[in-house]
Write an enzyme that holds these catalytic residues in place. Structure first.
Site, PDB file in Angstrom:
ATOM      1  N   THR A 181       4.484 -21.197  21.185  1.00 27.11           N
ATOM      2  CA  THR A 181       3.153 -20.977  21.767  1.00 27.11           C
ATOM      3  C   THR A 181       2.235 -20.207  20.811  1.00 27.11           C
ATOM      4  OG1 THR A 181       1.890 -19.959  23.560  1.00 27.11           O
ATOM      5  CG2 THR A 181       3.954 -18.872  22.988  1.00 27.11           C
ATOM      6  N   GLN A 182       0.959 -20.537  20.839  1.00 30.18           N
ATOM      7  CA  GLN A 182       0.011 -19.778  20.016  1.00 30.18           C
ATOM      8  C   GLN A 182      -0.475 -18.514  20.731  1.00 30.18           C
ATOM      9  OE1 GLN A 182      -4.135 -21.986  20.075  1.00 30.18           O
ATOM     10  NE2 GLN A 182      -2.595 -23.425  19.399  1.00 30.18           N
ATOM     11  N   CYS A 183      -0.014 -18.295  21.984  1.00 28.81           N
ATOM     12  CA  CYS A 183      -0.294 -17.018  22.657  1.00 28.81           C
ATOM     13  C   CYS A 183       0.519 -15.931  21.958  1.00 28.81           C
ATOM     14  CB  CYS A 183       0.157 -17.043  24.112  1.00 28.81           C
ATOM     15  SG  CYS A 183      -0.787 -18.173  25.136  1.00 28.81           S
ATOM     16  N   THR A 209       4.917  -8.990  15.043  1.00 28.97           N
ATOM     17  CA  THR A 209       3.758  -9.679  14.471  1.00 28.97           C
ATOM     18  C   THR A 209       2.768  -8.614  14.042  1.00 28.97           C
ATOM     19  OG1 THR A 209       4.035 -11.430  16.098  1.00 28.97           O
ATOM     20  CG2 THR A 209       1.908 -11.333  15.025  1.00 28.97           C
ATOM     21  N   ASP A 224       1.205  -6.814   5.322  1.00 24.44           N
ATOM     22  CA  ASP A 224       0.634  -8.139   5.628  1.00 24.44           C
ATOM     23  C   ASP A 224       1.681  -9.185   6.010  1.00 24.44           C
ATOM     24  OD1 ASP A 224      -1.828  -7.074   5.196  1.00 24.44           O
ATOM     25  OD2 ASP A 224      -2.172  -8.025   3.254  1.00 24.44           O
ATOM     26  N   THR A 261       0.809  -1.218   0.000  1.00 26.06           N
ATOM     27  CA  THR A 261       0.000   0.000   0.000  1.00 26.06           C
ATOM     28  C   THR A 261       0.843   1.270   0.000  1.00 26.06           C
ATOM     29  OG1 THR A 261      -1.680  -1.188   1.237  1.00 26.06           O
ATOM     30  CG2 THR A 261      -1.817   1.191   1.309  1.00 26.06           C
TER      31      THR A 261
HETATM   32  N1  ASP Z   1      -2.121  -6.047   1.206  1.00 29.34           N
HETATM   33  C1  ASP Z   1      -1.114  -5.041   1.423  1.00 29.34           C
HETATM   34  C2  ASP Z   1       0.241  -5.736   1.425  1.00 29.34           C
HETATM   35  O1  ASP Z   1       0.596  -6.348   2.382  1.00 29.34           O
HETATM   36  C3  ASP Z   1      -1.377  -4.321   2.669  1.00 29.34           C
HETATM   37  C4  ASP Z   1      -0.329  -3.300   3.011  1.00 29.34           C
HETATM   38  O2  ASP Z   1       0.472  -2.881   2.225  1.00 29.34           O
HETATM   39  O3  ASP Z   1      -0.309  -2.871   4.170  1.00 29.34           O
HETATM   40  O4  ASP Z   1       0.926  -5.661   0.447  1.00 29.34           O
END
Ligand code: ASP
Length: 343
Positions: free
Chosen positions: A279-281, A168, A93, A16
């Site tokens: 861990t999944q926490c 994360t 992402d 983005t």
């Molecule tokens: N879908 C986009 C990506 O990860 C979202 C972003 O850029 O924040 O490329």
């Protein structure tokens, strides 16, 4: 500060942050990075020389893969001596996966590699892209006594610099999209940049940068849930060439104690699959043996992922398998912090 202008290389991979609104059609379009300074005149105020390199075809980060990670690492290695710092513009992402992968691929890194992106495109009125980009560049340019302040892969988003392999993505719409729950922030941006020196990776001795080339993708992630049945476990463990499995367990590393489940894991380990307990926490660490539900895993030589994130665990497994660490050493090396990714 010495007065020489810092030189920064921006590597644009997509996401983005690199989009601009075409006001005629209202559609978002990839931004021409050769026009960067023209479109973001604020960058001229930075005391830096900025060059940019763009992927031929910028990608949404959902399309990232280990080949791209090696490509980014190679771009940094090839330009390493010509720049003071690197900023990688990336979709949010999968940014934590890329940050983790780069931290492993770039051994002996002694210059800043800062990943950033944004939730809104750079041309949007309320964009977070400009602040993220400008401060990421400032951080990549920071030096003290002629040495870069940051000598590791960082992720800068919404006023905070984190160690990349500790992050994360936690929110799909808040500007504060990332968290580093098991490690403190490295820098906070306010009126001034506050640097938390005690949390930075120590300054490197003079070993040359080594950019690794191989990631082995014969890995999988299995998230446990109450009711998981034999077919699911069988299907994952039967994957051809599976070499490492990140097992996302409950709490401090706990898993069901049913005989069939433990037997399947034991057989997989016997066949040579490395199983890593994570861990999944979102925060906290695996403590194998704290409960009966994890002591069985410990006994069968499941690897302790301690407080590593799933993103860092999967990329570390790919890196170690790709770098040819022997089967016998894999567990010991995995349980050792290589780039500050675990305790
Ligand atoms: N879908 C986009 C990506 O990860 C979202 C972003 O850029 O924040 O490329």
């Amino acid at each position: 500060m010495n007065s020489k202008k810092r030189s920064i290389l921006l590597v644009y991979t997509g996401g983005t942050i690199g989009m601009m609104k075409d006001y005629a059609s209202g559609a978002l379009k990839a931004f021409d990075f050769s026009q960067l300074l023209k479109n973001i005149p604020e960058l001229n105020q930075l005391d830096c020389t900025i060059s940019s390199f763009s992927f031929n075809v910028p990608i949404d980060s959902s399309n990232m893969n280990p080949t791209h990670w090696v490509e980014i690492s190679d771009i940094i290695a090839e330009n390493y001596n010509n720049y003071d710092g690197f900023v990688v513009l990336h979709g949010s992402d999968t940014m934590s996966y890329t940050a983790s992968a780069l931290s492993f691929l770039l051994e002996n890194l002694a210059k800043p590699v800062i990943l950033t992106g944004s939730q809104l495109p750079i041309g949007d009125l309320r964009t977070d892209a400009k602040e993220n980009l400008i401060t990421a560049i400032q951080i990549a340019a920071l030096q003290q006594n002629g040495k870069p302040v940051i000598q590791e892969v960082g992720l800068y988003f919404e006023y905070k610099l984190y160690r990349g392999n500790r992050t994360t993505k936690i929110n799909a719409e808040h500007f504060q999209a990332f968290a580093s729950l098991n490690y403190p922030q490295l820098i906070e941006s306010g009126v001034h940049l506050t640097i938390f020196k005690e949390y930075l990776l120590p300054q490197k001795k003079k070993s040359a940068l080594r950019a690794h080339q191989n990631m082995d993708d014969n890995v999988a992630i299995l998230k446990l849930f109450p009711g998981i049945n034999e077919n699911i476990i069988d299907a994952i463990l039967a994957a051809q060439n599976l070499k490492a499995l990140i097992l996302e367990t409950y709490g401090s590393g706990n898993a069901p104690m049913e005989e069939w489940f433990l037997k399947k894991l034991k057989n997989a380990i016997k066949k040579g699959v490395h199983i890593i307990n994570v861990t999944q926490c979102s925060g906290g660490a695996v403590i194998m043996g704290q409960y009966e539900t994890s002591s069985k895993l410990k006994k069968m030589q499941v690897i302790n992922g301690k407080d590593i994130t799933t993103e860092a665990a999967i990329t570390k497994a790919m890196y170690l398998l790709g770098s040819g660490v022997s089967h016998e050493l894999f567990k010991t090396v995995f349980e050792t912090s290589l780039r500050g990714e675990m305790i």
